[in-house]
Scaffold this active site. Structure first.
Site, PDB file in Angstrom:
ATOM      1  N   ARG A   1      58.893  16.664 -24.292  1.00 41.28           N
ATOM      2  CA  ARG A   1      59.219  17.951 -23.665  1.00 41.28           C
ATOM      3  C   ARG A   1      60.590  18.440 -24.104  1.00 41.28           C
ATOM      4  O   ARG A   1      61.524  17.665 -24.243  1.00 41.28           O
ATOM      5  CB  ARG A   1      59.241  17.785 -22.138  1.00 41.28           C
ATOM      6  CG  ARG A   1      57.888  17.894 -21.459  1.00 41.28           C
ATOM      7  CD  ARG A   1      57.260  19.288 -21.590  1.00 41.28           C
ATOM      8  NE  ARG A   1      58.148  20.355 -21.157  1.00 41.28           N
ATOM      9  CZ  ARG A   1      58.274  20.767 -19.912  1.00 41.28           C
ATOM     10  NH1 ARG A   1      57.563  20.227 -18.962  1.00 41.28           N
ATOM     11  NH2 ARG A   1      59.109  21.741 -19.610  1.00 41.28           N
TER      12      ARG A   1
ATOM     13  N   GLY B   1      70.543  14.520 -15.934  1.00 44.43           N
ATOM     14  CA  GLY B   1      69.767  13.596 -16.748  1.00 44.43           C
ATOM     15  C   GLY B   1      70.019  13.725 -18.235  1.00 44.43           C
ATOM     16  O   GLY B   1      71.039  14.243 -18.686  1.00 44.43           O
TER      17      GLY B   1
ATOM     18  N   ASP C   1      61.047   8.100 -26.644  1.00 48.52           N
ATOM     19  CA  ASP C   1      60.024   7.673 -25.701  1.00 48.52           C
ATOM     20  C   ASP C   1      58.611   7.431 -26.205  1.00 48.52           C
ATOM     21  O   ASP C   1      58.287   7.659 -27.356  1.00 48.52           O
ATOM     22  CB  ASP C   1      60.025   8.609 -24.495  1.00 48.52           C
ATOM     23  CG  ASP C   1      60.019   7.793 -23.200  1.00 48.52           C
ATOM     24  OD1 ASP C   1      59.983   6.557 -23.281  1.00 48.52           O
ATOM     25  OD2 ASP C   1      60.047   8.395 -22.112  1.00 48.52           O
TER      26      ASP C   1
ATOM     27  N   ALA D   1      68.817   4.135  -8.409  1.00 44.60           N
ATOM     28  CA  ALA D   1      69.714   3.068  -7.955  1.00 44.60           C
ATOM     29  C   ALA D   1      71.154   3.375  -8.384  1.00 44.60           C
ATOM     30  O   ALA D   1      72.108   3.201  -7.611  1.00 44.60           O
ATOM     31  CB  ALA D   1      69.263   1.729  -8.535  1.00 44.60           C
TER      32      ALA D   1
ATOM     33  N   ASP E   1      84.250 -22.579 -52.244  1.00 46.66           N
ATOM     34  CA  ASP E   1      84.014 -23.100 -50.898  1.00 46.66           C
ATOM     35  C   ASP E   1      83.158 -24.361 -51.037  1.00 46.66           C
ATOM     36  O   ASP E   1      82.516 -24.575 -52.072  1.00 46.66           O
ATOM     37  CB  ASP E   1      83.304 -22.014 -50.087  1.00 46.66           C
ATOM     38  CG  ASP E   1      82.751 -22.545 -48.779  1.00 46.66           C
ATOM     39  OD1 ASP E   1      83.515 -23.188 -48.042  1.00 46.66           O
ATOM     40  OD2 ASP E   1      81.553 -22.310 -48.495  1.00 46.66           O
TER      41      ASP E   1
ATOM     42  N   ASP F   1      80.973 -26.411 -48.120  1.00 46.22           N
ATOM     43  CA  ASP F   1      79.692 -26.475 -47.404  1.00 46.22           C
ATOM     44  C   ASP F   1      78.891 -25.187 -47.569  1.00 46.22           C
ATOM     45  O   ASP F   1      79.422 -24.094 -47.372  1.00 46.22           O
ATOM     46  CB  ASP F   1      79.917 -26.728 -45.917  1.00 46.22           C
ATOM     47  CG  ASP F   1      80.445 -28.117 -45.657  1.00 46.22           C
ATOM     48  OD1 ASP F   1      79.615 -29.037 -45.558  1.00 46.22           O
ATOM     49  OD2 ASP F   1      81.685 -28.281 -45.594  1.00 46.22           O
TER      50      ASP F   1
END
Ligand code: ADQ
Length: 738
Positions: free
Chosen positions: A17, A37, A148, A385, A505, A507
Site C-alpha cells: 500500500r 508509523g 513485507d 507495547a 604469518d 598459523d
C-alpha cells in the site's frame, strides 16, 4: 554497521500500500496521507534524499482516464507511484495468497493457511507487475527497499533486470521455523525471491535464524555470521527491531486535546484501575484468549470485582474475510458473556471499542491505563507495547507482554507471559495491579531509554546505512585472486629484485589450523623451504606470529630466519641474535573516538552494555540473546578492526565480551624495522590469513605484494589465495625461481 551515515542518491520504497489513502470526493478524488508509523518515518527521509514510493492506492477505479488523474496527482503531490490492479487480481494476491496463506502460516497457524495454486499464480503475477513498475522508475544504481510479505518474490525479479542495484528487503511479520516453512508448496520460490536482495532484515534475531536455517535446509546455502555466499555475490541477513516515534508519543501529554480527553476518561472510570489492550482484530493477537484470562481473573480474584476494567480497543481489519467475520462474532459473544456474568450496576468489566482512534484519542488511553495488556499469540514486533511505554514519560504503568511478540526480545523488563497460559496471565495481572510505583518506574525507565535510542528514525537510518555500506563494499577494490598471470608477475618481480623481504604469518598461512595449538608444528618440508628461501644473501624471511617466542624459537629457530612473536611484542632479528622486547607506544584520546562505535552496538543488541575501564572499553553481551550476541560480537570486532588497524590498540574477544585496549603491538608496527632497513628492499611480499595481518598489509609500500589467505572480503591485501596449500606452492615456486 560502521557508525558512518551513508545516504543513497535515490531511494525507491516499494510496499503493498502507498502511504496515501485515495477516496472519491465530489466529482474528484481526495488524498489523505497516512500519519504515524512507517509511512511518517520513511517519508521523513525525503529531507535527505530523493525518494519515490511505489504501491497500490487502495482504491479501485474503472477507467484508464481516472487512473491517470490519480497517477498524476500522487506523483506531483506525494512523489508516489500507484500500481493499478484489477479487483480480481488484487483479491487473489492480497486476501488470497498474502493473507490467506502467508499470514497464517508465518504466524504459526498452519491450520488456517490455504494453499491455492491460482492464488499463488496471482501473487507471482502481481509481484511481476510491481517489478515492471519499479523498472519504469529505477536506474541501474538506485537503492531499492522492498517491504513485507506481499512482495517476497520481487527482490529476485528486480535483481534479474538490474544486477547492480542495491536491494533491501524488510519482513514485518515473523519468519517461522523451518518445520513450519517447509510445508509451503512454494517454499523454494519464496526463498529464491528473497535472496535477490543484498540485505534481508527482520525484527528479531529469532526470525533471521529461522530464515537462515531454511536457506540451508531448502537451498543448501550456508551462512557465516549472517552472510550468505551465493557465488557471484554475498547477501547479508540482519535484525532491525522497528521502534516507534518516541518523540511524538512522549509529547502527547502536553497536547491540550489529549489532556481534555484524559480528564474525561478519568471521570468515567472514577478511580477504578484500568487495563488496556489495543489490536487489529486478528486471530494472531490472542484477543479471545486474553478475554478468557480476564474472565478467570475475575472469577478467582473476587476482591477485584468492581475495581478494575479492561478497555479493549479493536481496529477492524480484513473484514471481507469469513474467518475475520467469525472472529468478530466470537469476540462480541465473549464480551457479552463476561459482562453479563460479572457486571454490576455502575461497573462494566470490559469496555469495547471497535474502531480506529486518531492519535489524540489513542494517547489518552495509554496515559490512563494502569496496565498495558499485550498478549498476541504471535506478532512480528508489536508496536502497541512500545507506544504504551513511550507515552508514559513518568515511567509509571505496567506492561504485560507475550513472549511470542518480537518486542519481547527488547522489553525484558515487562512482565513476560506465555499467551496460551491462562493462569500465567491471571497471575501477571495480579502482580501488575499490585506492583509498587518504584518497581514500575525502575522497569519502565530502562525500556523507555532503549526505545528512545532506537526509535523509528534510527531504525530507518540503520537499515539504509547498511544497504549503502554494502554498496561501498561492492565498489571497493576487493583483493583479486592471485591467478596464473598475476602469480607470474609476482615471480618475475622476485627474480628481478635486488633485495627481497618475505613477511609471513604462521598459523593458517604456512600451516593448516590444527585441532590443538601444539598440533600445528611445522613439517620438515616447511623448515626446508624457509631455510632455503633465507639462503641467498639478498633475501630476508620473517615469520610474524601471535605465538610466543619460546614456541617460535623451538619450531623455527633452526631455519635461521627472523622471528616476531606475540604480534610484535618480542622479536629476534638477524638470525642468531637474541630476543628483544618491543617498546610500548600510546595513542591519543582513543576512547572518545571509539565510544560511539560501541554505543551503536549497545543500542542494536538488547541486553548488551558498555563498561568503561581505566585503560579499556569493554562491550558485554552476556545478557543478550545468545545467537545475536555472538553475531554482534563478530560484527563489532570487524568494525573495530577498521579503526584500530595500524594503531597500538588491540581487540580482545573474551568470554561474552569484546574489549579494546592499548597494547604495545601490531603486526604492522612489528614489521617496521625491516621495512625501514637500508638499503631498501625492492621486493616485499606479505602473506597472512587473519585480522591481525591486515595491519601488516596496510604497512606495506604501494608496490608491495600483499596476499590474503581465505575469504577476500574486507581485506586490505591486493591479492588472495584460497588456503595454506596454495601458499606452500607459491613459496616453492619462489625457491625455484632463482
Ligand atoms: P500490526 O499487526 O498492525 O502490524 P502493531 O505492530 O501492533 O500490529 O501495529 C499496530 C498499530 O496500529 C499501532 O501503531 C497502533 O497504535 C495502531 N492501532 C491499533 N489499534 C488501533 C486503534 N483502534 N486505533 C488507532 N490505532 C490503532 C504489523 C505486524 C507487527 C509489526 C508491525 C510493524 O503484525 O508485528 O510490529 O507490522 O512492522
Amino acid at each position: 554497521m560502521d557508525g558512518h551515515n551513508h545516504v543513497p542518491e535515490r531511494l525507491i520504497v516499494v510496499s503493498n500500500r502507498l502511504p496515501v489513502t485515495v477516496k472519491r470526493a465530489g466529482g474528484g478524488f481526495e488524498y489523505t496521507p497516512s500519519v504515524g508509523g512507517l509511512a511518517t518515518t520513511l517519508n521523513a527521509l525525503r529531507e535527505d534524499m530523493e525518494m519515490i514510493w511505489i504501491g497500490t492506492p487502495g482504491i479501485n477505479v474503472g477507467s484508464a482516464d481516472e487512473f491517470q488523474r490519480i497517477e498524476t496527482d500522487l506523483r506531483e503531490r506525494f512523489d508516489s507511484v500507484p500500481l493499478q490492479l484489477s479487483a480480481e487480481q488484487f483479491d487473489k494476491y492480497y486476501l488470497g495468497f498474502s493473507n490467506g496463506c502467508i499470514w497464517p502460516l508465518f504466524h504459526y497457524f498452519p491450520q488456517f493457511a490455504h494453499y491455492d495454486h491460482e492464488e499463488w499464480e496471482a501473487y507471482r503475477d502481481v509481484n511481476a507487475r510491481f517489478c515492471e513498475k519499479v523498472l519504469e522508475h529505477a536506474g541501474p544504481n538506485d537503492t531499492i527497499w522492498v517491504h513485507d510479505y506481499h512482495l517476497m518474490l520481487l527482490p529476485a525479479m528486480i535483481r534479474e533486470a538490474l544486477p547492480d542495484a542495491i536491494i533491501g528487503y524488510f519482513l514485518h511479520i515473523p519468519f517461522p521455523s523451518y518445520e513450519i516453512f517447509r510445508t509451503l508448496p512454494w517454499r523454494e520460490e519464496i526463498l529464491r525471491g528473497l535472496i535477490g536482495s543484498d540485505l534481508v532484515g527482520f525484527h528479531s534475531y529469532g526470525y533471521a535464524r529461522h530464515f537462515l536455517s531454511s536457506l540451508l535446509r531448502i537451498l543448501g546455502l550456508d551462512q557465516d555470521f549472517g552472510r550468505v555466499n551465493l557465488g557471484d555475490r554475498t547477501i547479508r541477513v540482519d535484525t532491525f527491531p522497528l521502534g516507534v516515534d518516541v518523540e511524538r508519543f512522549a509529547g502527547a501529554r502536553e497536547l491540550p486535546e489529549v489532556q481534555d480527553e484524559l480528564e474525561n476518561l478519568r471521570e468515567q472510570v472514577a478511580g477504578k484501575k484500568v487495563i488496556l489492550s489495543v489490536d487489529r482484530l486478528d486471530f494472531t493477537k490472542g484477543i479471545l484468549e486474553r478475554m478468557e484470562a480476564f474472565e478467570r481473573f475475575l472469577a478467582t480474584r473476587p476482591e477485584w470485582l468492581g475495581k478494575v476494567s479492561l478497555i479493549t480497543l479493536l481496529v477492524p481489519s480484513r473484514t471481507q474475510v469469513p474467518e475475520y467475520q467469525q472472529l468478530k462474532k466470537q469476540v462480541d459473544e465473549t464480551i457479552g458473556r463476561i459482562n453479563g456474568e460479572f457486571g454490576l450496576p455502575g461497573w462494566t468489566p470490559i469496555t469495547y471499542l471497535y474502531r480506529f482512534l486518531p492519535f489524540e484519542k489513542l494517547a489518552p488511553l495509554y496515559l490512563l491505563a494502569d496496565v498495558g495488556l499485550v498478549t498476541p499469540l504471535r506478532d512480528g514486533m508489536n508496536l502497541v507495547a512500545k507506544e504504551y511505554i513511550a507515552t508514559r514519560t513518568d515511567d509509571t504503568g505496567v506492561l504485560i507482554l507475550s513472549e511470542t511478540a518480537g518486542a519481547a526480545a527488547e522489553m525484558g523488563e515487562a512482565i513476560i507471559v506465555n499467551p496460551h497460559d491462562e493462569e500465567m496471565i491471571v497471575e501477571a495481572l495480579e502482580q501488575a495491579l499490585n506492583l509498587s510505583l518504584e518497581d514500575q518506574v525502575e522497569r519502565n525507565r530502562v525500556m523507555r531509554a532503549r526505545l528512545k535510542r532506537y526509535d523509528t528514525n534510527r531504525w530507518a537510518a540503520d537499515f539504509i546505512t547498511q544497504m549503502e555500506a554494502l554498496r561501498d563494499i561492492r565498489r571497493s577494490n576487493l583483493p583479486r585472486r592471485l591467478r596464473d598471470d598475476l602469480r607470474q608477475s609476482l615471480l618475475n618481480a622476485y627474480r628481478e629484485a635486488d633485495r627481497r623481504l618475505l613477511l609471513l604469518d604462521y598459523d593458517g598461512t604456512l600451516v593448516k589450523f590444527a585441532p590443538t595449538p601444539e598440533g600445528a608444528r611445522p613439517d620438515a618440508e616447511l623448515i626446508k623451504i624457509l631455510s632455503e628461501l633465507e639462503q641467498p644473501e639478498n633475501n630476508q624471511v620473517v615469520v610474524i606470529s601471535g605465538r610466543d617466542a619460546e614456541t617460535l624459537e623451538g619450531w623455527l629457530g633452526q631455519a635461521g630466519i627472523d622471528l616476531v612473536a606475540e604480534h610484535g611484542a618480542r622479536f629476534r632479528k638477524d638470525g642468531g641474535g637474541g630476543w628483544k622486547e618491543a617498546e610500548e607506544i600510546t595513542v591519543g584520546n582513543w576512547k572518545e573516538e571509539l565510544r560511539p562505535v560501541f554505543d551503536v552496538f549497545v543500542d542494536r543488541t538488547p541486553g548488551a552494555l558498555l563498561e568503561e575501564k581505566g585503560h579499556a572499553l569493554v562491550w558485554h553481551y552476556r545478557r543478550a540473546e545468545p545467537g545475536l550476541g555472538l553475531q554482534r560480537a563478530a560484527e563489532l570486532t570487524e568494525t573495530l578492526e577498521g579503526y584500530v588497524a595500524n594503531t597500538s590498540l588491540h581487540i580482545l574477544q573474551g568470554h561474552k565480551v569484546v574489549e579494546v585496549k592499548p597494547s604495545m603491538v601490531s603486526k604492522g608496527r612489528a614489521a617496521q624495522p625491516w621495512l625501514h632497513e637500508k638499503p631498501e628492499y625492492d621486493f616485499i611480499l606479505a602473506i597472512g590469513d587473519d585480522v591481525t595481518d591486515e595491519a601488516l598489509f596496510e604497512a606495506l609500500p604501494e608496490d608491495g605484494w600483499s596476499v590474503k589467505v581465505g575469504i577476500p572480503e574486507r581485506s586490505k591485501a591486493r591479492f588472495f589465495v584460497s588456503d595454506s596449500a596454495e601458499v606452500r606452492r607459491l613459496l616453492k615456486d619462489l625457491q625455484d625461481t632463482d
